[in-house]
Motif scaffolding. Structure first.
Motif, short mmCIF file in Angstrom:
data_model
loop_
_atom_site.label_atom_id
_atom_site.label_comp_id
_atom_site.label_asym_id
_atom_site.label_seq_id
_atom_site.Cartn_x
_atom_site.Cartn_y
_atom_site.Cartn_z
N LYS A 41 -15.90 -16.99 1.84
CA LYS A 41 -16.17 -15.77 1.06
C LYS A 41 -17.61 -15.27 1.21
O LYS A 41 -18.19 -14.69 0.30
CB LYS A 41 -15.84 -16.00 -0.42
N LYS A 42 -18.16 -15.49 2.40
CA LYS A 42 -19.55 -15.08 2.61
C LYS A 42 -19.74 -13.57 2.49
O LYS A 42 -20.72 -13.09 1.90
CB LYS A 42 -20.04 -15.57 3.98
N ARG A 43 -18.81 -12.80 3.04
CA ARG A 43 -18.92 -11.35 2.93
C ARG A 43 -18.82 -10.91 1.47
O ARG A 43 -19.53 -10.00 1.03
CB ARG A 43 -17.83 -10.68 3.78
N HIS A 44 -17.96 -11.58 0.72
CA HIS A 44 -17.81 -11.27 -0.71
C HIS A 44 -19.12 -11.47 -1.46
O HIS A 44 -19.53 -10.63 -2.26
CB HIS A 44 -16.71 -12.17 -1.30
N TYR A 45 -19.82 -12.59 -1.18
CA TYR A 45 -21.07 -12.87 -1.88
C TYR A 45 -22.16 -11.89 -1.47
O TYR A 45 -22.98 -11.47 -2.31
CB TYR A 45 -21.51 -14.31 -1.62
N LEU A 46 -22.18 -11.51 -0.20
CA LEU A 46 -23.17 -10.54 0.26
C LEU A 46 -22.94 -9.19 -0.40
O LEU A 46 -23.88 -8.56 -0.91
CB LEU A 46 -23.10 -10.41 1.79
#
Length: 331
Positions: A41-46
């Motif tokens: 979920k890296k894009r979500h956190y960014l």
């Protein structure tokens, strides 16, 4: 149209910083990522740290080590020659970076690299380096590391009381004043808690905030750290702050008289605790132990072993009264 394309990987800070630094200079955000990063979920956190919805950006999912696959996926996006491209190649894999460069090198494009911990932006095509002006706040930093937090920046007693209590310690050459030594005999519960040690957390918080000119969003005390969707905090930090886009955490201990038979063992217990918390908070976290314990009471060998242990554990500094009596902290 100006399109900013970012390569995503585990460490999101360089992506976030360039996006914020160039805010207003692009029309569209595109993220190149992988299935592994999507699962994390890296894009979500960014996007959460940026405060924007996923619908406001485009996403390209590639196979991180397959050059031909990446080129094919880029071709599917119909990137035209009339648009201008800003490419952040700091993240991703080497293959992703090379593919991105090869695909866009003959278009109207600029390539940027944001080195970790330097607050610089390298323009790889123009061969220039400029200073990064944007500064993360604490919420942004922790969100990028898939964390959220609660804190209590209030004071049991007026803030100036913390400075007054420190002066009492100084006048007694950092032996514990009677009011603190006998805190549990005080009539009011908030006074008992305060003089038993909470005052020192307040003092360190105020010194850091004032000495480094931090605003409220950059520093917090009595911090409880949570993983996403967790109702129990994983870590507690006395003071946490972000300065120059680097996170620092502090454990505050007036004394090392604890549950162990020797203060040295108490010091090491706190060092291990700080190191464990820092490890969970991202890359290059500065960690400190602040104490008024008279460290000179340890013999030279013991003191040397304590500092070696701190160094091995990645603790940046044990801050004692010698540093705190100075007009301005140097960390």
């Amino acid at each position: 149209m100006r399109i900013l394309i970012s390569l995503l990987s585990d460490y999101l800070q360089p992506n976030f910083l360039l996006i914020k630094e160039l805010e207003g200079q692009y029309d569209q955000l595109v993220f190149m990522t992988t299935a592994a990063m999507e699962k994390k979920k890296k894009r979500h956190y960014l996007l959460s740290a940026l405060g924007i919805d996923a619908a406001q950006s485009r996403c390209i999912v590639v196979v991180e080590d397959n050059y031909e696959y990446i080129i094919n996926e880029l071709n599917k996006q119909a990137f035209g020659n009339d648009d201008e491209y800003i490419l952040n190649i700091t993240g991703g894999t080497k293959v992703m970076s090379i593919a991105l460069y090869e695909f866009f090198k003959d278009k109207k494009s600029s390539f940027y690299y944001v080195p970790i911990g330097k607050n610089e932006i390298m323009d790889l095509r123009a061969h220039t380096i400029r200073t990064l002006s944007y500064r993360l706040n604490l919420k942004e930093y922790l969100t990028l590391n898939s964390l959220h937090f609660e804190c209590d920046n209030g004071f049991l007693l007026p803030p100036e009381t913390a400075y007054a209590t420190f002066e009492q310690f100084r006048k007694k050459r950092f032996y514990i004043p009677s009011k603190c030594k006998n805190a549990q005999a005080l009539p009011m519960p908030e006074e008992r808690r305060y003089y038993a040690g909470a005052w020192f957390e307040d003092y360190v918080y105020l010194r850091i905030k004032n000495d480094f000119n931090l605003h409220d969003g950059e520093i917090a005390k009595s911090v409880k750290i949570y993983r996403e969707s967790s109702t129990t905090n994983d870590n507690e930090i006395d003071v946490a702050y972000v300065k120059d886009n680097m996170l620092s955490i502090i454990e505050c201990k007036v004394s090392m008289i604890g549950n162990h038979s020797h203060p040295k063992d108490t010091v090491e217990e706190y060092l291990y605790k700080i190191a464990a918390v820092a490890k969970d908070l991202g890359m290059r976290v500065n960690s400190y132990l602040f104490t008024l314990h008279k460290m000179e009471t340890f013999n030279e060998l013991t003191l040397d072993n304590i500092h070696k242990r701190a160094s091995i554990l990645g603790i940046k500094q044990i801050v004692t009264s010698d540093a705190l009596v100075k007009d301005r902290l140097k960390l």
